[in-house]
Design an enzyme around this catalytic site. Sequence first.
Site, PDB file in Angstrom:
ATOM      1  N   PHE A 140     -16.109 -21.039  -2.427  1.00  0.00           N
ATOM      2  CA  PHE A 140     -16.540 -20.897  -3.817  1.00  0.00           C
ATOM      3  C   PHE A 140     -15.437 -21.441  -4.716  1.00  0.00           C
ATOM      4  O   PHE A 140     -14.333 -20.919  -4.746  1.00  0.00           O
ATOM      5  CB  PHE A 140     -16.859 -19.451  -4.213  1.00  0.00           C
ATOM      6  CG  PHE A 140     -17.366 -19.378  -5.628  1.00  0.00           C
ATOM      7  CD1 PHE A 140     -18.695 -19.622  -5.924  1.00  0.00           C
ATOM      8  CD2 PHE A 140     -16.494 -19.145  -6.691  1.00  0.00           C
ATOM      9  CE1 PHE A 140     -19.153 -19.620  -7.244  1.00  0.00           C
ATOM     10  CE2 PHE A 140     -16.942 -19.142  -8.010  1.00  0.00           C
ATOM     11  CZ  PHE A 140     -18.277 -19.376  -8.282  1.00  0.00           C
ATOM     12  N   ASP A 225      -6.825 -22.840  -3.773  1.00  0.00           N
ATOM     13  CA  ASP A 225      -7.542 -22.242  -4.900  1.00  0.00           C
ATOM     14  C   ASP A 225      -7.229 -20.752  -4.902  1.00  0.00           C
ATOM     15  O   ASP A 225      -7.803 -19.989  -4.130  1.00  0.00           O
ATOM     16  CB  ASP A 225      -9.048 -22.498  -4.768  1.00  0.00           C
ATOM     17  CG  ASP A 225      -9.830 -21.894  -5.935  1.00  0.00           C
ATOM     18  OD1 ASP A 225      -9.270 -21.046  -6.656  1.00  0.00           O
ATOM     19  OD2 ASP A 225     -11.017 -22.257  -6.105  1.00  0.00           O
ATOM     20  N   LYS A 254      -8.640 -16.818 -13.993  1.00  0.00           N
ATOM     21  CA  LYS A 254      -8.990 -15.398 -14.058  1.00  0.00           C
ATOM     22  C   LYS A 254      -7.885 -14.520 -14.665  1.00  0.00           C
ATOM     23  O   LYS A 254      -7.755 -14.474 -15.877  1.00  0.00           O
ATOM     24  CB  LYS A 254      -9.419 -14.927 -12.667  1.00  0.00           C
ATOM     25  CG  LYS A 254     -10.724 -15.627 -12.249  1.00  0.00           C
ATOM     26  CD  LYS A 254     -11.506 -14.931 -11.181  1.00  0.00           C
ATOM     27  CE  LYS A 254     -12.904 -15.499 -11.122  1.00  0.00           C
ATOM     28  NZ  LYS A 254     -13.213 -16.223  -9.908  1.00  0.00           N
TER      29      LYS A 254
HETATM   30  C1  PLP Z   1     -14.026 -17.524  -9.997  1.00  0.00           C
HETATM   31  C2  PLP Z   1     -13.547 -18.612  -9.123  1.00  0.00           C
HETATM   32  C3  PLP Z   1     -13.611 -19.952  -9.517  1.00  0.00           C
HETATM   33  C4  PLP Z   1     -14.298 -20.407 -10.787  1.00  0.00           C
HETATM   34  O1  PLP Z   1     -13.756 -19.865 -11.931  1.00  0.00           O
HETATM   35  P1  PLP Z   1     -14.613 -19.869 -13.302  1.00  0.00           P
HETATM   36  O2  PLP Z   1     -13.612 -19.411 -14.326  1.00  0.00           O
HETATM   37  O3  PLP Z   1     -15.746 -18.927 -13.117  1.00  0.00           O
HETATM   38  O4  PLP Z   1     -15.066 -21.270 -13.525  1.00  0.00           O
HETATM   39  C5  PLP Z   1     -13.077 -20.902  -8.670  1.00  0.00           C
HETATM   40  N1  PLP Z   1     -12.514 -20.548  -7.507  1.00  0.00           N
HETATM   41  C6  PLP Z   1     -12.446 -19.282  -7.093  1.00  0.00           C
HETATM   42  C7  PLP Z   1     -11.786 -18.959  -5.790  1.00  0.00           C
HETATM   43  C8  PLP Z   1     -12.958 -18.258  -7.875  1.00  0.00           C
HETATM   44  O5  PLP Z   1     -12.930 -16.997  -7.455  1.00  0.00           O
END
Ligand code: PLP
Length: 402
Positions: A140, A225, A254
């Site tokens: 994700f 990520d 985040k």
């Molecule tokens: C939440 C998330 C994203 C995307 O972030 P948004 O601010 O919702 O665009 C990308 N990678 C990971 C691992 C995430 O948990």
Amino acid sequence: MDTQYFIDLEDRFGAHNYKPLDVVLQRGEGVWVWDVEGKKYLDCLSAYSAVNQGHSHPVIRQTMIEQVQKLTLTSRAFRNDQLGLFYKEICALTNTHKVLPMNSGAEAVETVIKAVRKWGYKIKKVPKDQAEVIVCENNFHGRTISIIGFSTNEQTKDKFGPFTPGFKIIPFGDAEALENAITPNTVAFLVEPIQGEAGVIIPPDGYLKKIRSICEQHNIVLILDEIQTGLGRTGKLLAEEHEGIEADVTLIGKALSGGLYPISAVLSNTEVLGVFMPGDHGSTFGGNPLACAVARAAIKVLIEEKMIDNAAKMGKYFLSQLKGIKSPLIKEIRGKGLLIGVEFFPDIGGAHRLCEQLMENGVLCKETHDHIIRFAPPLIISKEDIDWALEIIEPVLRTGKI
Ligand SMILES: *Cc1c(COP(=O)(O)O)cnc(C)c1O
């Protein structure tokens, strides 16, 4: 105004791209949130780990208020007095050389894909338009067209094509698969150190070390990520520290603002972000002084208030207590720090109704992939708060009701 009124408004006027629990929140403080009827809940989701520092942290809030009164947006056409300080502080903290600030997580991912492609053509000398990025199954990384194009979740992609080419998908946690997927045109490997949205999937021990060395050997950029796992969530500042490695590029978002403002960043070695020239990339709001001031405060409290140590300690306690629950419904419980996944057997009819039960009794969490519940409270949670939550969680997990 009651709960149903707000639910009706959302349903009537909003796109139905989410299926939220029917709780309408109005106020938050620390690990607690209150709904419009005054009922109090323990937040065990933390806005998907954006609220690691707890709701409305007083220091971040005060910084935000003061910055709003001074200056909020200049665009990058001009400089501002917060951006450089943010760079300096985040670089010192994460041992980074270059930073590129964006707003959302998905934008940070898009940014790094552009950067590693250009790095591939300029530095690695990959032939024009042939650059490949390797990613993992069940990843994700966000919701833009390019990103969903390399998702392996059917619904994520269904009827949204055509997609951006140039991505290769391999199984997660399998270093040999990475080795086998590499071609002379491979520029980067993009991976989550722990797959959060997939249901807190933890790779085998040694995986990060192995992929670190494979990427080095083949001159490939390792991109971690850490948008969900970073900034203390797993009991370390970055999850890469669990195996003592350093990615070439790390993505954070985040909790970078503690949930007060959308902020993300690409943290990189000099070589990768060094390929960007004026005009190559940008964002109107990226790096604005309000975002930078808020991020500086959010990082400061994370460190000064020892939230990362607390996440490690409380995570261990929460996980061991959850593992002590004997239940015919539970298939597996796993976690690192305060990122915990409880996987139920698929035949229990989905975890959504369990989340509703927990909500009824004052604990907010959300299922991921139908039959997994993620417990990820703010990192400031105390043992007393966890014990309070366990009184509610235990009977629901054991019997499916309270
Ligand atoms: C939440 C998330 C994203 C995307 O972030 P948004 O601010 O919702 O665009 C990308 N990678 C990971 C691992 C995430 O948990």
